[in-house]
Design a protein around this motif. Structure first.
Motif, PDB file in Angstrom:
ATOM      1  N   LEU A 112       0.921  -1.190   0.001  1.00 49.21           N
ATOM      2  CA  LEU A 112       0.586   0.320  -0.062  1.00 49.21           C
ATOM      3  C   LEU A 112       0.634   1.317   0.398  1.00 49.21           C
ATOM      4  O   LEU A 112       1.857   1.757   0.941  1.00 49.21           O
ATOM      5  CB  LEU A 112      -0.998   0.186   1.078  1.00 49.21           C
ATOM      6  N   HIS A 113       0.868   1.953  -1.224  1.00 55.71           N
ATOM      7  CA  HIS A 113       2.179   3.643  -1.476  1.00 55.71           C
ATOM      8  C   HIS A 113       1.192   4.277  -0.535  1.00 55.71           C
ATOM      9  O   HIS A 113       0.117   5.277  -0.936  1.00 55.71           O
ATOM     10  CB  HIS A 113       1.987   3.036  -2.816  1.00 55.71           C
ATOM     11  N   ASP A 114       2.214   4.776   0.159  1.00 58.20           N
ATOM     12  CA  ASP A 114       1.244   5.849   1.299  1.00 58.20           C
ATOM     13  C   ASP A 114       0.909   6.751   0.429  1.00 58.20           C
ATOM     14  O   ASP A 114       2.637   7.278  -0.060  1.00 58.20           O
ATOM     15  CB  ASP A 114       2.168   6.260   2.091  1.00 58.20           C
ATOM     16  N   GLY A 115       0.172   7.941   0.339  1.00 57.38           N
ATOM     17  CA  GLY A 115       0.345   9.074  -0.385  1.00 57.38           C
ATOM     18  C   GLY A 115       1.131   9.788   0.312  1.00 57.38           C
ATOM     19  O   GLY A 115      -0.105  10.108   1.538  1.00 57.38           O
ATOM     20  N   PRO A 116       1.574  11.298   0.419  1.00 57.69           N
ATOM     21  CA  PRO A 116       2.175  12.144   1.204  1.00 57.69           C
ATOM     22  C   PRO A 116       1.426  12.442   1.793  1.00 57.69           C
ATOM     23  O   PRO A 116       0.886  13.810   0.841  1.00 57.69           O
ATOM     24  CB  PRO A 116       3.208  12.539   0.857  1.00 57.69           C
ATOM     25  N   PRO A 117       1.090  13.287   2.684  1.00 59.24           N
ATOM     26  CA  PRO A 117       0.254  14.039   3.391  1.00 59.24           C
ATOM     27  C   PRO A 117       1.843  14.983   3.242  1.00 59.24           C
ATOM     28  O   PRO A 117       2.605  15.442   3.679  1.00 59.24           O
ATOM     29  CB  PRO A 117      -0.534  13.666   4.672  1.00 59.24           C
ATOM     30  N   TYR A 118       0.617  16.889   3.487  1.00 56.95           N
ATOM     31  CA  TYR A 118       1.414  17.798   2.954  1.00 56.95           C
ATOM     32  C   TYR A 118       1.843  18.455   4.360  1.00 56.95           C
ATOM     33  O   TYR A 118       0.817  18.421   5.461  1.00 56.95           O
ATOM     34  CB  TYR A 118       0.833  19.071   2.508  1.00 56.95           C
TER      35      TYR A 118
END
Length: 1011
Positions: A112-118
């Motif tokens: 599960l590739h984590d979408g980077p939070p800002y």
């Protein structure tokens, strides 16, 4: 008591099979229908074991009754709850769990590739929704034995961080490196706060091995993607209109815009006098020399940049005469009625033409003397609003620019980076803000020259800078672009192989792709990854190729991208690179000042984070705003470089909103802080709920729509967990002193109802496994709650209490029941573990059957066995339940334990199945009597003729399907219910004693053995 075994069913089936035409191999299947529902909620009442649990008036036998005992608390609140969660995280190794599972041997991996939070603020409930949703799936996959690949990341560059880091200082007087230092420090602080919150929520990861888009290694991987796309001709530099934010002085991509539906523009209707009639009209019509083309625009400030007026070739146009002043206007025929109403005058039709006949006409520019502009055909002209004739300023519109490219029109820009007119606009307009006083001045100029027909306020959707919240403009600028038009078809083809949840999001993703003909990836800021381009001092031509980019990427990996400003250009562009590039001396070049769009930063994460360069993540899970953001940028870069999507599935969740469905806003006072959810508010207006309540809220929500949160939702989540704890406490309490490793009963030796519960827990495990696999934790909770309420509390628990509390401690019947309870406890605990990891580990600490120090998450998923689904088992128990329902319905409001029940069934399969539950004709202790919860049950083929005159009679049927419906038997049964003649036993409180002052035979044996 003669105990029944599964072998009895086997013998029954064998006998029945010999009677059937099917011969050998006959098997029973679940009944498709029966005369009534399986279970009634039963109150043991006066005659049940509940009274024993509460305490008998006669305390003589209290010590001989085996009541539940456990130290597991039914409820934890306040500081005790918070302390317990933190203690469990520490004792059960939450921090080391991810590393442990990466080191064990596993046949399959789940990525599960984590979408980077800002990295620009404190953690919020949107973060909680996203991170917990991911963690639920990761923990489930880990429990199933897969090796989970999940590396948390942060998006660290970009204007929002830069603006917040600098605050009121602005960029004046600061060097790029000073700006970058402040921005980095700000981002690192935000990352630390967010990371601490994610850990407190129980998110499983190696928090010392995260990815950050400002790391040199990440930036180097990003430049490799850039270089490959540039080598394929997909990245190019051009001068064309882009969205430009005067408030942040940089170009923006579509994904960096938000649209304000309440924006108010000063729309105008203006005339362009026709100075040269189109040839096809001039030869036919006379007297049209004074015609003016009428245009409408919501951006009057663009009039000075006008280069043409566009028409739709296949549409009808009319010359109309105003009845109030005889002015001749050219408008689209179908827009004439609307224009007449708007102008408040009649419009008389003088002549009608097709659009194609207008080609070749020339108009006088209203504000620039001696300038003429052509009438040109264009497909972007619509009839929805305006006049059907479009004012065209190629420098300030995407469609306008396309017309300019086709007809070789000028794209000269007269607006600077601050959104002010330049000297090219003339002395009257120079230095005026185009959106403010510049608009005022242009309207004034139109009025002075007689070109202004009308002005109106227009409320419409208008693009704003997503961070500064100020309107943007469109202006031409020399920027770097990705040619997305050439990638669209490949991207759409790649998406066909991607599973999207919910499927409805696919259309939005495709629509967003269609809208994006090109992607502007350059930004005029300091905090970002520099575009590795060098520019010739004299010609301005860019020097950028695989040699220059590869060398810069190597430097970035070693030193970080700050070296772009720190190192001398001779190091960035050494002789060997210049030689390979066939370029002149280094003194001819200057380094570029633009940085990459942050969507290109995060969109390259697959290249930097996924271990195998050819791998695809099993899932990307983000909010719906990423349909035009990270989902799309990742798709485009991956398709460009690898010709495939970077993900196998996309999960698109909604946004968090208040309980009223409103967007959260500090001004509205409806912001829910996840830290306050867990720890409570200082003013006590919100109690501490703990991390598991927050996680339950995420799991229970319909994440594919907007997700509401507030006190009501949180209280409901907390109450649901309390109810679940009550069930778990009952299970743990009745397993006190039971060790399943040595005391468990073989399934073949267990009571039918206990075997049946093993069958139900297996069905339950299949359902929750399927739900978790679909990212549907809400369905997991619904399945859980239905199983607990219907199968356990209302059905099984009410039946077995007498056996648990009053049978001999080591008896087969009680151990059989405990064997089932232990499997139920284990199955339920493991099923909730992905959602409630703290509670699951807490239960596991109290549960029997494992060594001290073992943790649930290191011991696997639900261990159900196919052996538990035994032929005939369902039919035997559910047939008895159908009869039980008829029995209970015949004595509404009464206590089953106070009645004797006679069951009459004609010879056949149903009778033989009931015989396997009670071999003797009459019994108070058979499995059938237990299921009925009656004092005594008699099983016969027909009702006796000498029934008590007060007997309640009832009839029903139970349908049994054999061989998938090949053999069907609709078995009829009759029951007779009479008040029992037995006396209440002072120990077990069943009506099975000979008199009120003596024990029933079962209790007499138990007590005598105890003494």
């Amino acid at each position: 008591m003669l105990l029944c075994r599964v072998s009895a069913v086997g013998q029954t089936l064998a006998r029945w099979g010999r009677r059937s035409s099917r011969g050998d191999g006959l098997s029973l299947h679940r009944a498709l229908s029966f005369s009534s529902s399986r279970c009634h909620a039963v109150s043991s009442g006066e005659g049940g074991s509940k009274s024993s649990e509460a305490g008998s008036a006669d305390t003589l036998y209290r010590d001989t009754v085996l009541l539940p005992r456990t130290e597991f608390p039914i409820k934890l609140t306040g500081q005790k709850l918070l302390d317990r969660e933190l203690q469990i995280q520490k004792e059960c190794g939450f921090a080391d769990l991810y590393s442990w599972q990466r080191e064990r041997k596993a046949k399959k991996e789940f990525c599960l590739h984590d979408g980077p939070p800002y990295a620009n603020g404190d953690p919020h409930v949107g973060h909680a929704l996203n991170k917990i949703l991911k963690d639920i799936r990761n923990r489930f996959e880990m429990l199933r034995g897969r090796e989970v690949h999940y590396i948390p990341g942060w998006d660290c560059h970009g204007l929002p961080i830069e603006l917040k880091a600098l605050g009121n200082l602005g960029t004046s007087g600061l060097s790029p490196l000073q700006i970058r230092q402040k921005a980095r420090e700000f981002a690192e602080g935000a990352i630390a706060r967010q990371k601490a919150a994610f850990q407190r929520w129980g998110v499983m990861a190696d928090w010392n091995q995260c990815y950050y888009t400002f790391d040199g290694a990440y930036e180097a991987a990003q430049l490799k993607v850039f270089q490959e796309m540039h080598s394929k001709g997909l990245i190019y530099q051009d001068y064309k209109p882009v969205f430009w934010s005067p408030s942040s002085r940089t170009a923006l991509a579509e994904a960096e815009l938000e649209y304000n539906a309440e924006h108010v523009s000063r729309a105008i209707y203006a005339t362009f006098p026709l100075v040269k009639l189109p040839p096809m009209i001039a030869s036919e019509k006379a007297g049209l020399e004074d015609v003016s083309v009428l245009v409408w625009t919501t951006q009057p400030w663009t009039i000075p940049a006008n280069q043409a007026v566009c028409f739709m070739p296949n549409t009808q146009y009319s010359v109309v005469k105003r009845s109030d002043n005889s002015q001749l206007l050219l408008v689209a025929t179908e827009r004439t009625p609307s224009m007449a109403a708007l102008l408040g005058t009649e419009l008389q039709n003088v002549g009608t033409f097709t659009g194609s006949q207008l080609e070749g006409g020339m108009c006088k520019h209203p504000t620039i003397p001696d300038k003429q502009v052509p009438l040109l055909p264009a497909n972007h002209v619509t009839m929805a609003k305006g006049t059907g004739l479009v004012h065209t300023a190629p420098a300030h519109g995407m469609d306008d620019y396309s017309v300019a490219s086709q007809f070789k029109l000028s794209v000269e820009c007269m607006v600077d980076e601050d959104g002010k007119f330049t000297e090219l606009a003339g002395p009257e307009l120079q230095n005026l803000s185009v959106m403010k006083e510049g608009t005022d001045k242009v309207i004034s100029m139109l009025k002075e020259c007689g070109a202004l027909v009308m002005e109106e306020q227009c409320v419409h959707s208008y693009p704003y800078d997503w961070r500064t919240k100020q309107p943007v403009i469109i202006r031409p600028s020399k920027q770097w672009f990705i040619n997305t038009a050439s990638l669209k078809d490949k991207a759409k083809e790649a998406l066909q192989k991607v599973r999207i949840l919910p499927e409805s999001a696919r259309a939005s993703l495709l629509a967003m792709l269609d809208r994006r003909t090109y992607w502007c990836i350059s930004r005029q800021r300091s905090w970002g990854v520099p575009i590795p381009a060098f520019y010739h001092r004299e010609t301005g031509e860019a020097l950028i190729n695989k040699y220059t980019v590869s060398h810069v990427a190597k430097l970035f990996k070693e030193k970080g991208s700050d070296c772009w400003w720190e190192l001398p250009i001779e190091t960035l562009l050494p002789p060997e690179v210049l030689k390979k590039s066939k370029a002149g001396p280094v003194s001819d070049y200057v380094r570029g000042e633009d940085v990459l769009d942050i969507w290109f930063d995060s969109g390259s994460s697959w290249a930097a984070v996924l271990e195998d360069s050819d791998s695809r993540a099993d899932a990307y899970v983000e909010g719906k705003d990423q349909i035009g953001g990270w989902f799309q940028s990742s798709l485009l870069t991956s398709v460009a470089v690898r010709n495939k999507a970077p993900y196998k599935s996309l999960v698109v969740h909604g946004f968090t909103v208040s309980e009223k469905g409103e967007k959260m806003s500090k001004s509205l006072g409806n912001v829910v802080d996840p830290d306050e959810v867990i720890n409570g508010r200082k003013d006590s207006s919100l109690p501490p709920y703990g991390a598991d309540t927050l996680r339950w809220w995420v799991a229970e929500s319909n994440v594919f729509s907007e997700v509401q949160i507030g006190p009501s939702a949180l209280n409901s989540a907390r109450d649901s967990i309390t109810k679940l704890r009550n069930t778990l406490k009952f299970l743990l309490g009745n397993l006190q002193g039971f060790d399943p490793r040595v005391q468990a009963v073989d399934p073949k030796q267990m009571y039918y109802i206990d075997q049946y519960m093993l069958h139900l827990i297996r069905e339950y495990s299949i359902k929750v496994t399927d739900a978790y696999s679909e990212f549907d934790a809400g369905r997991v909770i619904r399945v859980l709650q239905n199983f607990v309420a219907s199968d356990l509390s209302s059905f099984y628990f009410s039946i077995i209490k007498d056996r648990l509390y009053c049978d001999p401690e080591d008896s087969l019947g009680r151990r059989s029941c405990q064997t089932a309870l232990e499997e139920i406890l284990d199955g339920v605990t493991r099923s909730i573990a992905p959602i409630l990891p703290h509670l699951a580990e807490e239960v596991y600490l109290h549960a029997p059957g494992h060594d001290k120090g073992e943790t649930l998450f290191k011991s696997g998923w639900i261990k159900s066995s196919s052996v538990w689904r035994r032929p005939g088992l369902e039919e035997a128990v559910e047939g008895a339940c159908a009869i039980r329902d008829s029995f209970l319905s015949s004595i509404p409001g009464k206590h089953a334990a106070q009645y004797d029940l006679t069951v009459a069934i004609e010879p056949g399969l149903l009778f033989e199945l009931m015989e396997s539950l009670q071999e003797e004709p009459t019994s108070t202790t058979s499995q059938l009597a237990e299921l009925m919860m009656a004092a005594r049950v008699s099983l016969t083929t027909e009702l006796p003729r000498d029934l008590h005159p007060d007997a309640q009679l009832s009839h029903g049927t139970f349908l049994i399907n054999l061989e998938g419906g090949v053999i069907r038997e609709d078995s009829a049964y009759s029951i007779a219910v009479v008040p029992t003649s037995g006396a209440r036993c002072p120990r077990c409180r069943r009506y099975t004693a000979e008199s009120a002052d003596c024990l029933c035979p079962r209790c007499k044996t138990v007590v005598s053995q105890a003494h």
